[in-house]
Scaffold this active site. Structure first.
Site, PDB file in Angstrom:
ATOM      1  N   GLY A  49     -10.720 -23.733 -27.079  1.00 22.35           N
ATOM      2  CA  GLY A  49     -11.912 -24.522 -26.793  1.00 22.35           C
ATOM      3  C   GLY A  49     -13.010 -24.262 -27.799  1.00 22.35           C
ATOM      4  O   GLY A  49     -13.711 -25.175 -28.247  1.00 22.35           O
ATOM      5  N   LEU A  50     -13.163 -22.990 -28.216  1.00 27.80           N
ATOM      6  CA  LEU A  50     -14.183 -22.660 -29.213  1.00 27.80           C
ATOM      7  C   LEU A  50     -13.850 -23.304 -30.554  1.00 27.80           C
ATOM      8  O   LEU A  50     -14.712 -23.869 -31.218  1.00 27.80           O
ATOM      9  CB  LEU A  50     -14.275 -21.135 -29.377  1.00 27.80           C
ATOM     10  CG  LEU A  50     -15.266 -20.663 -30.455  1.00 27.80           C
ATOM     11  CD1 LEU A  50     -16.685 -21.010 -30.071  1.00 27.80           C
ATOM     12  CD2 LEU A  50     -15.120 -19.179 -30.706  1.00 27.80           C
ATOM     13  N   ASP A 106     -12.538  -9.894 -31.819  1.00 26.28           N
ATOM     14  CA  ASP A 106     -12.209 -11.284 -31.536  1.00 26.28           C
ATOM     15  C   ASP A 106     -12.528 -11.678 -30.101  1.00 26.28           C
ATOM     16  O   ASP A 106     -12.687 -12.861 -29.802  1.00 26.28           O
ATOM     17  CB  ASP A 106     -10.719 -11.540 -31.796  1.00 26.28           C
ATOM     18  CG  ASP A 106     -10.409 -11.611 -33.283  1.00 26.28           C
ATOM     19  OD1 ASP A 106     -11.370 -11.756 -34.059  1.00 26.28           O
ATOM     20  OD2 ASP A 106      -9.234 -11.497 -33.650  1.00 26.28           O
ATOM     21  N   ASP A 149      12.161 -36.313   6.210  1.00 25.92           N
ATOM     22  CA  ASP A 149      11.688 -34.926   6.124  1.00 25.92           C
ATOM     23  C   ASP A 149      12.567 -34.077   5.206  1.00 25.92           C
ATOM     24  O   ASP A 149      12.453 -32.850   5.205  1.00 25.92           O
ATOM     25  CB  ASP A 149      11.632 -34.291   7.521  1.00 25.92           C
ATOM     26  CG  ASP A 149      10.324 -34.611   8.241  1.00 25.92           C
ATOM     27  OD1 ASP A 149       9.535 -35.388   7.674  1.00 25.92           O
ATOM     28  OD2 ASP A 149      10.098 -34.102   9.350  1.00 25.92           O
TER      29      ASP A 149
END
Length: 538
Positions: free
Chosen positions: A414-415, A279, A36
């Protein structure tokens, strides 16, 4: 109790350890078997603390169960006090040691330790980590601040800041940011607790006019006790996001009796302008799924919907003690609240809601990466990368700037990757063409089949060999093996499918396959793809 590979919260004694580690002059004696002691790694490896937690384990073994484990605890407790000379001692049991019922609190009282002892009774099989931290902090506050005489001439502009702990999400930087904001307003900070506070500091808590609760999961119980006992009002607004920070400033100013207007306009706050800029226009309406502790999840939902123009499509928490707050927030955004500590349920909910951005914990980071969805971490539990060396708060106006960067950049990247994927078969940009900026070097316009310098490759051609470079990567999809009875995609249809943005491509594939199956089509062509789009777009 459920066994699982991942868990959002540890047992309550880990919460107690977070309080002990956050404070100064406090030592925690934990009755626990070998095995533990893993919790040390949370602070030294994950949080990257320079010192190990101030915890002594009894580390009894299986053979000790036939003897007197109570004596083992008493010996460990006495030796810890003699060695570390703490101002106060916390005593308790781990989830395993709880089963043998040795009563650490009662045993510690029989010892002449010479320092205050705070016994902790934390039911490991009914409660979890945040509750354990909250209960521990409450016991410490009640033990050291209880019965104290309160000054009669306390200045109205003096406050306490309650809630930051060790292993908390960005607590270290949040405190710096909020303290700077309060001091700029002319507010005197009496005590910050539990982070870096000593027991003597806890005893000074009654000498403030009001309390600021930054982390309700940790400090709400203690703050409500201080309010009842010493009539100290509480500022409950968590200053995460521009709107919440402004509300926080107004509430503090009202209690302190000062004018908030000079502090509501911050030159350092850029989120509002950035989110309205050209943007950021394409971000409007993006679907976002949010999951985390209650405070951070609710704050994230309000920032997403009201400050960035996203659409909340899912909201949930593992903090069952704050389920009512999450349900109220979910109703505000028109979604069903998800209250669970099962990461598989969260994964199913993400899959069903088809978000374009996931805001969650370390668990959701992994889920989103598998689904190729952009993700940002907003809440504990977190991994080592969420304890950055740089200054990175979540609260206040600077915290809003950090949040904008953390949430928007995964979508932007991602774009960009999606656009590179869309145009990789273009006559100019495909892998067989020499980059246009190198045309002046001569050649027949085609790449050679031999070894070639990376500088001669179009930058968009790199990184599409199958691996993912991060959350939201639009990598080339491998065609899944076809099983008997399922429609077969033609090469032209697969090519057309890749023109669809990566963050909705999975949904388009599933809808098309469902449409083909319903219409008994054995082959999916380009026409089938557009017929399915028309069908589901009705």
């Amino acid at each position: 109790m459920q066994l699982t590979v991942w868990t959002y919260e540890g047992p309550p004694h880990v919460g107690a350890m977070r309080i002990a580690t956050a404070m100064k002059g406090v030592h925690y004696v934990l009755h626990a078997p070998q095995g533990d002691t893993y919790a040390d790694l949370l602070f030294t490896m994950i949080e990257r603390r320079k010192e190990r937690p101030p915890v002594t384990y009894t580390t009894f073994q299986a053979r000790d169960l036939s003897g007197d484990t109570a004596e083992i605890f008493k010996k460990a407790c006495s030796e810890a006090v003699e060695r570390f000379r703490p101002d106060a001692v916390l005593v308790g049991a781990s989830c395993t040691a709880e089963l043998i019922q040795d009563d650490p609190g009662g045993l510690a009282k029989t010892l002449d330790l010479g320092v205050p002892v705070v016994p902790l009774e934390l039911p490991s099989y009914q409660k979890k980590e945040n509750w354990g931290a909250s209960e521990t902090f409450y016991r410490i506050v009640r033990g050291f601040a209880g019965g104290r005489e309160q000054q009669t001439d306390i200045p109205a502009n003096r406050c306490n800041i309650l809630g930051p702990t060790a292993l908390g999400f960005r607590c270290r930087d949040d405190i710096v940011e909020i303290r700077k904001l309060l001091e700029a307003m002319g507010i005197e900070v009496n005590v910050v607790a539990p982070l870096d506070a000593r027991p003597a500091d806890i005893a000074r808590l009654p000498q403030a006019a009001f309390n600021v609760v930054l982390y309700p999961e940790i400090a709400d119980t203690a703050a409500r006790w201080l309010e009842r006992t010493y009539k100290q009002p509480v500022v409950n607004t968590v200053p995460i996001g521009v709107n919440a920070t402004k509300t926080f400033i107004r509430e503090v100013a009202e209690l302190a009796g000062i004018d908030p207007e000079p502090f509501l306009k911050s030159e350092s706050e850029r989120l509002s302008w950035y989110s309205r800029s050209i943007d950021s226009n394409y971000l409007t309406g993006k679907r976002v799924f949010i999951f985390g502790d209650a405070s951070h999840a609710i704050a994230a939902a309000r920032i997403a919907e009201h400050e960035l123009g996203f659409k909340v499509c899912g909201l949930g928490t593992y903090s069952r003690e704050f389920a009512r707050d999450i349900r109220a927030a979910a109703e505000e955004f028109g979604v069903d609240a998800l209250i669970t500590d099962d990461h598989l349920e969260v994964e199913d909910a993400i899959q069903a809601s088809q978000p374009e951005l996931v805001l969650g914990t370390q668990m959701e980071r992994h889920v989103a990466k598998r689904m190729r969805i952009p993700c940002a971490v907003i809440s504990a539990p977190v991994h080592v990368q969420d304890f950055p060396a740089r200054y990175s708060p979540q609260m206040g106006f600077e915290g809003a700037n950090v949040i904008f960067d953390s949430w928007v950049h995964p979508l932007m990247m991602g774009l960009e990757e999606h656009l590179l994927t869309m145009f990789r078969d273009d006559f100019e940009f495909n892998d067989e063409e020499v980059a246009s900026h190198l045309a002046a070097l001569g050649g027949n316009g085609k790449k050679s089949t031999g070894n070639q310098n990376d500088s001669e490759m179009h930058p968009g051609a790199q990184g599409y060999s199958g691996g993912s470079s991060g959350n939201g990567s639009a990598v080339a999809e491998l065609r899944e093996p076809e099983s008997d009875g399922e429609p077969i995609w033609t090469a032209d249809a697969e090519k057309e499918l890749k023109k669809i943005p990566f963050f909705v491509r999975g949904k388009a594939r599933r809808n098309t396959e469902t449409f083909a199956s319903q219409n008994s089509l054995v082959e999916i062509t380009v026409e089938t793809l557009y017929d399915a789009k028309a069908h589901f777009g009705r």
